[in-house]
Scaffold this active site. Structure first.
Site, PDB file in Angstrom:
ATOM      1  N   HIS A 114       0.855  -1.183   0.000  1.00 41.73           N
ATOM      2  CA  HIS A 114       0.000   0.000   0.000  1.00 41.73           C
ATOM      3  C   HIS A 114       0.897   1.240   0.000  1.00 41.73           C
ATOM      4  CE1 HIS A 114      -3.892  -1.998   1.835  1.00 41.73           C
ATOM      5  NE2 HIS A 114      -3.442  -2.622   0.758  1.00 41.73           N
ATOM      6  N   GLU A 142       1.059   3.823   1.860  1.00 40.92           N
ATOM      7  CA  GLU A 142       1.613   4.223   3.166  1.00 40.92           C
ATOM      8  C   GLU A 142       2.822   3.368   3.538  1.00 40.92           C
ATOM      9  OE1 GLU A 142      -1.546   3.420   2.389  1.00 40.92           O
ATOM     10  OE2 GLU A 142      -2.948   4.159   3.907  1.00 40.92           O
ATOM     11  N   CYS A 144      -6.008   1.668   6.008  1.00 40.49           N
ATOM     12  CA  CYS A 144      -6.579   0.410   6.504  1.00 40.49           C
ATOM     13  C   CYS A 144      -5.885   0.068   7.821  1.00 40.49           C
ATOM     14  CB  CYS A 144      -6.386  -0.709   5.476  1.00 40.49           C
ATOM     15  SG  CYS A 144      -4.692  -1.350   5.368  1.00 40.49           S
ATOM     16  N   CYS A 194      -2.034  -0.387   7.564  1.00 40.90           N
ATOM     17  CA  CYS A 194      -1.258   0.854   7.421  1.00 40.90           C
ATOM     18  C   CYS A 194      -1.339   1.709   8.679  1.00 40.90           C
ATOM     19  CB  CYS A 194      -1.739   1.613   6.196  1.00 40.90           C
ATOM     20  SG  CYS A 194      -1.374   0.717   4.661  1.00 40.90           S
TER      21      CYS A 194
END
Lengths: 154, 154
Positions: A56, A58, A86, A89
């Site tokens: 992801h 992040e 999420c 993260c």
């Protein structure tokens, strides 16, 4: 929170989200800013390209920033991201001791900050950043809407 | 759950945890097993070595397994880990669509499966693995106790 300025860092995060969409990735982008205002890392989602469910925006930005400063803790840094993180993260942000999280669109479906796991709200989370949501929300949400609408048409 | 056999995979995870301790890392190890019983990846914690707050054993094992099979989803795979995963790792396990999580020691302080964020228990978590805890718990917990006791003496 609407008075908070959409900063150069959020503009960079939005650029990363747009670039992710062009790669066929869910358009989420992130940028990490040091205490002096320098953008030390930025990344877009690359889960498809890398075959990596942890890739992801992040996580990639945190790993890049840590590699750049040579420390696994990003004390005094801010993370800008176009979508509510999420749970994975959010917990990575806590593990990295990031001082402030600024995000764009809220994510009732998969978010882990103001929804679901609410990662920062438990004693098992050893560091909770300051959180500011709704920054550049319109642009961030529009990117996601456009992306998913185009996928449904295919 | 105590009837569940401590498998070769958990033995491998314990080996990875011991190797992590020798590197000065918090001794947590993980192994990922395909549906046919093959161990496709194993890793120990490397957060200090890599200056990477995301380099928990589970994350490294998931990334290695996905790279090996060329897919960001580990459908039908089991993840064995010596300690209850934190929220970051629990959510990564969900994102990777891992079928079954088997862990050793419970982690009331930082766990995110049966404690705190309880990542798998929210609708924002789109896949919840079967979870079996307490496997090889004694060895896994002893490794952690020994490691932290030695650090306190320094």
């Amino acid at each position: 929170m609407s008075g908070f300025p959409a900063s150069a860092a959020m503009a960079r995060a939005l650029d990363e989200a747009r670039a992710a969409a062009l790669r066929g990735e869910v358009p989420v982008g992130a940028a990490i800013v040091a205490g002096d205002g320098t953008i030390v890392a930025a990344a877009g989602n690359r889960t498809q390209e890398l075959n990596d469910p942890t890739a992801h925006a992040e996580i990639l930005a945190i790993r890049a920033a840590c590699a750049r400063i040579g420390d696994q803790r990003l004390v005094g840094h801010s993370l800008f991201v176009t979508l509510e993180p999420c749970a994975m993260c959010a917990a990575a942000i806590a593990n990295a001791r990031i001082a402030r999280l600024i995000y764009g669109a809220s994510d009732p479906k998969s978010g882990g900050v103001e929804h679901g796991a609410r990662v920062f709200s438990h004693p098992q989370c050893h560091h909770a950043p300051e959180v500011v949501g709704g920054i550049a929300e319109t642009q961030a949400a529009a990117l996601l809407r456009t992306f998913f609408a185009a996928r449904r048409l295919r």
